[in-house]
Every structure is written in C-alpha cells, then in structure tokens.
Write a protein that holds these residues in place. Structure first.
Motif: not given
Length: 395
Positions: A287-288, A358-360, A375-376, A392-395
């Motif tokens: 999933d990454l 975070t920037h990605q 997802l990183g 990390y995940q985008a929200v």
C-alpha cells in the motif's frame, strides 16, 4: 502504540553541507526550528516540550540551540541514539502528544560533523560496540577498515553469498540515489553518477564496496512540529499529514545468535518495527507509495528492501533490476537522494526524512514529487542498536 492522532503541523530543514562548510550546530538548529515554526505559522511560545537530537556534542546542546529561539522555560530533552537519533526524538515527541500530556511538541535534530569515518569518542571505557566488534571479527575480519564500513559492507557480503547478488546491484542503488538528489536543492551531492562510475570509484573493500557506495559525513539540521487535532483546530493550523503508526525496536537475540552480518546491522529489528507499524495501521507494504529508508551504505538500502517487506527475501536484486525502487516502479525509495547523496548528519537524518515525506504527502515536493503519494514510510536505523519506523498518511 497509542491510537490518539498526531499531526505534523510544520517541518523545516536547511541545506546539508560538508564538514567545515557549515555554520555551527546551534545556528543550524535554530534555523531549522524557525523554518518549521514558519511552515505552520506558529509562535515558539506555543511549543510545550522539545526533544533535541544529536550525537557529537556536549550535554545540553539542545538548550544552546533553542535558547536562540526563545527562553520559555519548557522541558528540553537531549537525545542520543546513534544514527537513529533524529527519529528517536520524533518518537518521543509523538508519544508526548499521543498520550495527551501535551498538545504541541518540537522534534529537532542537528549535527556538526568532522571529516572522515565515524569513530568512538571515549577510549577509556567499555565500548557499546564491543559485542558487535567481536562477532564481526569472527564473521568477516577486516578490522583494518572503519567500523561502519566493515559492518554494512559485511551485511552486503552476506547478501551476495546467500543470494548471488552482484556488486553492480549496490552500484545501481547509488546511481539511483544520485538521480533523485539531482532534483533536491537541499542535498549535499547533486551530481548524477552512473552504475559504471560507482563501480569504477576507489575501492574500499575489494569485491564488496567502492567509495561511492558509502554516505559522506555531513553537517545539517531539520525539525518538525507535532500537534494534536484539537490544538490544530484551536490555532487554525492546516495539517495535511498525520503519523498513522510508529514503532521503535532494539536488538533481540538474533542480532548476535544468527551469526549473520545482516542481522548484526539490524535486519530483524527493522523487520519487527516495520511489521508492527503495518499491523497497527492495518495496511501492507504494497500500500505504500514512497519510502525514505536508512541507506548509510548502498548495501543497507538493498538489505532494507527485504527487511521492510518491500520484496521477498533474496529478491532485492531483482527489485533493483526491474526499476521498482524509483519513479515509475512499485515504490519510490529515497526521493530525497537518501543518506548516500543528500548526506547523513547523524542527529538530523530522522527529521530530514520526516521533512521529505511530509512534503511528498502534501504534494509540495516540487521536482521530486511522487505522483499521488498518500502513504509514506520512514526507516531510520542506529547501530548499537535502535530502529524507528514511522508511517505517514495524507489527511
């Protein structure tokens, strides 16, 4: 692990530099902190705790750096965990917010390094690497070369012997790192090199490692502001990235009992941390989208592909040959250029990885942007040993 949500509000990082070409540690750290605060438009007076990570420095260097930002009387905790120092500071900061103890925490990492290979600083007392040295002597010898080179080169040699991995696979990892770093204005080495040029660089260990396969000593600093969702709402912070899961592991019995250099440099503790994170987040490695992993040597990047379950055991060479570690493949690994090309200021590395991911996930990585990244995964390893894996995940 706590289920309480923790958001990344702000990140800051200064360009990394060669030893002797940087500002002093306190100036670098203060600049990175100001950048993180500016990134989320937050006043330092709102920060309730700070964790300052560095390896080569006197005690309370964190206070020296942060007093330039403001003498607010908050707890400042100095952290040292070898190369995983920055992510250990991040781990502690996340725990503080997730537990509900505080709402806003600074994680800071910095390092002012000297040229040359890493070495022990205190020769008049037992070395934390004594057991590692003893096993490395048995498995590979080569005690005439620097400590880290022997450990990670030995891990690569173990992979070569087990799976027939060619030296060119490690060279291809380094070449890939250079292509990624060419897009990163904060990287210390931005010149592209080919696989053939890596192989032709000066030999450090015949048949095992050339100079370009090793990361350089580097100076730099990076920082992150972590907050609770309630704090973000109260202060109208636009937080687009969340720490979905995180785990920290230290050595288990297999580190020494397996009789394998890959285990000695953290294969199992990396795998345990990664699998804890996948389970906590309810995802699989498939999933990454993007991964920043600990490529202190090209050998450790290759070995870490398998430790993090990005591919099966023995399949890292094929993953590299298929281009599944870069843009257009299954994963983009180290879009920043990684430690090999971006640089490795020990205390700053974990926070620099946080900055990149975070920037990605914000979609603001410019020429390095991984399309549609949601997802990183961050992997930061310190010998002796400690590993921190963060999702990390985008929200």
């Amino acid at each position: 692990m706590s289920s309480s949500r923790v958001l990344v509000a702000g990140v800051g990082m200064i360009p990394f530099a060669k030893p002797g070409a940087s500002e002093p540690y306190d100036a670098m750290a203060a600049k990175a902190t100001r950048l993180a605060l500016s990134d989320c438009a937050l006043d330092y007076g709102r920060v309730q705790q700070a964790y300052a990570g560095y390896v080569y420095g006197d005690s309370t260097s964190g206070q020296k750096a942060l007093y330039q930002i403001g003498m607010t009387g908050i707890p400042i905790i100095n952290v040292n965990n070898n190369c995983s120092t920055g992510s250990t500071a991040l781990f502690l900061a996340r725990q503080a917010v997730a537990s509900g103890a505080v709402d806003c925490v600074l994680a800071l990492g910095f390092e002012q390094m000297k040229p040359g290979a890493l070495e022990m600083q205190f020769g008049d007392r037992p070395s934390p690497f004594a057991d590692f040295e003893a096993l490395a002597d048995q498995l590979v010898g080569m005690n005439e070369i620097p400590l880290a080179l022997r450990y990670f080169g030995g891990a690569g040699l173990s992979h070569m012997r087990k799976y027939g991995t060619p030296l060119s696979a490690f060279a291809a990892v380094r070449a890939k790192a250079s292509r990624h770093a060419a897009r990163n204005p904060l990287a210390v080495f931005r010149n592209e090199v080919s696989t053939e040029e890596v192989l032709a660089s000066p030999v450090l260990w015949p048949g095992v490692m050339t100079r370009l396969m090793a990361c350089p000593p580097t100076c730099g600093a990076a920082a992150a502001i972590l907050v609770s969702p309630e704090f973000a709402r109260r202060h109208d912070l636009d937080c687009k990235v969340e720490i979905a899961a995180q785990a920290m592991t230290t050595d288990g019995e297999s580190t020494f009992e397996a009789g394998d250099m890959m285990q000695l440099v953290g294969f199992d503790l990396s795998r345990r941390a990664a699998r804890q994170v996948y389970e906590a987040a309810g995802i699989g490695p498939e999933d990454l989208d993007v991964v920043e992993l600990h490529d202190c040597f090209a050998h450790n990047e290759l070995v870490s592909y398998e430790a993090l379950d990005l591919c099966g055991d023995g399949e890292a060479g094929k993953m590299i040959a298929d281009g599944d570690n870069s843009y257009g493949g299954r994963y983009v690994t180290n879009p920043s250029g990684g430690l090999l090309s971006k640089g490795h200021p020990l205390g700053a590395t974990g926070l620099a990885q946080c900055y990149e991911l975070t920037h990605q996930l914000r979609g603001t990585a410019d020429r390095r942007q991984v399309p549609g990244a949601r997802l990183g995964l961050q992997h930061n390893l310190g010998l002796g040993g400690a590993c921190v894996v963060t999702l990390y995940q985008a929200v």
